[in-house]
Design an enzyme around this catalytic site. Structure first.
Site, PDB file in Angstrom:
ATOM      1  N   CYS A 106       0.835  -1.207   0.000  1.00  0.00           N
ATOM      2  CA  CYS A 106       0.000   0.000   0.000  1.00  0.00           C
ATOM      3  C   CYS A 106       0.872   1.261   0.000  1.00  0.00           C
ATOM      4  CB  CYS A 106      -0.982  -0.029   1.170  1.00  0.00           C
ATOM      5  SG  CYS A 106      -2.336   1.154   0.945  1.00  0.00           S
ATOM      6  N   HIS A 208      -3.792  -4.854   0.618  1.00  0.00           N
ATOM      7  CA  HIS A 208      -3.325  -5.307   1.926  1.00  0.00           C
ATOM      8  C   HIS A 208      -3.445  -6.835   2.057  1.00  0.00           C
ATOM      9  CE1 HIS A 208      -2.587  -1.544   4.176  1.00  0.00           C
ATOM     10  NE2 HIS A 208      -3.435  -1.040   3.292  1.00  0.00           N
ATOM     11  N   GLU A 210      -1.935  -8.772   4.038  1.00  0.00           N
ATOM     12  CA  GLU A 210      -1.882  -9.186   5.447  1.00  0.00           C
ATOM     13  C   GLU A 210      -3.269  -9.224   6.079  1.00  0.00           C
ATOM     14  OE1 GLU A 210      -2.145  -4.787   5.876  1.00  0.00           O
ATOM     15  OE2 GLU A 210      -1.222  -6.184   4.445  1.00  0.00           O
TER      16      GLU A 210
END
Length: 240
Positions: A106, A208, A210
């Site tokens: 990001c 993202h 994660e």
């Protein structure tokens, strides 16, 4: 076990504190790495690379427009020149080490683009409209489809060219930095991923991964950076 450095968010709060969402740490641990958190402010960031086998640039607040010749915008937020300077220096040092894999997430991808001489769109809706929601009001995550170049390193990692991603940004790459190759796009044309053609393993994603713990394709991104770090781990362990 490979050690992967992760940059943190800027100082915030009273008293000030550095922070990092646990999802970054959890994803790297799940991939078999030992995370090492790297807060901004280190006077010689390049020395930190002697402690790690790979690097993840985390998301967070916006890059200062002055860093890429941009103009102020009312939507720009959480700018921290201390963090910018730290991550610029750390990333430049990492890119000078071919054995050090780098994953930019990001904001991290935007930092990569600026470090390579590129620029950013200050606010995506003003350039691309609102057909694709890259974040939801006021500053919440969204999900949308991405098209990945089939021949890219990223496509091989993900195992798909049509992933759905967790999106949480309002800025995007405008002019591409030197030697950056776009390898993924949203339906509205926003660049969603890049690869640095002059480095063995440097990938930036605008989303993202994660935050998608239940998505096997996204977790393969972390598995891949950890796997790539093992060469650096062997070199660091032998002093090579």
């Amino acid at each position: 076990m490979a050690v992967i450095g992760i940059t943190t968010y800027a100082r915030d709060g009273d008293p000030p504190a550095f922070s990092l969402p646990c999802a970054y740490v959890d994803a790297l641990r799940a991939a078999g790495a030992t995370p090492l958190v790297l807060p901004p402010g280190e006077p010689r960031p390049e020395r930190l690379l002697d402690l790690v086998d790979g690097l993840v640039l985390a998301g967070g607040g916006d890059v200062a427009p002055a860093a890429y010749g941009g103009e102020p915008h009312e939507t720009i937020y959480l700018v921290c020149e201390e963090r910018d300077a730290f991550e610029f220096a750390l990333l430049r040092a990492a890119l000078s080490r071919p054995r050090c894999p780098v994953l930019c997430i990001c904001r991290g991808m935007q930092v990569l683009n600026v470090v390579r001489g590129g620029t950013l769109h200050a606010h995506v809706p003003e350039r691309f409209g609102e057909h694709v929601a890259h974040r939801l009001p006021p500053r919440c995550t969204s999900s949308h489809a991405v098209r990945v170049a089939p021949a890219s390193h990223l496509a091989r990692i993900l195992g798909t060219v049509t992933p759905h991603v967790c999106s949480w940004h309002h800025q995007a790459i405008d002019r591409l930095g030197t030697d950056l190759q776009p390898v993924a796009w949203a339906e509205d044309g926003v660049i969603e991923a890049v690869e640095l053609t002059t480095h063995p393993w440097c990938i930036g994603v605008q989303w993202h991964p994660e935050m998608q713990r239940d998505d096997a394709a996204q977790q393969r991104v972390f598995a891949a950076v950890v796997a790539a770090s093992h060469q650096q781990e062997t070199s660091r362990g032998t002093g090579g």
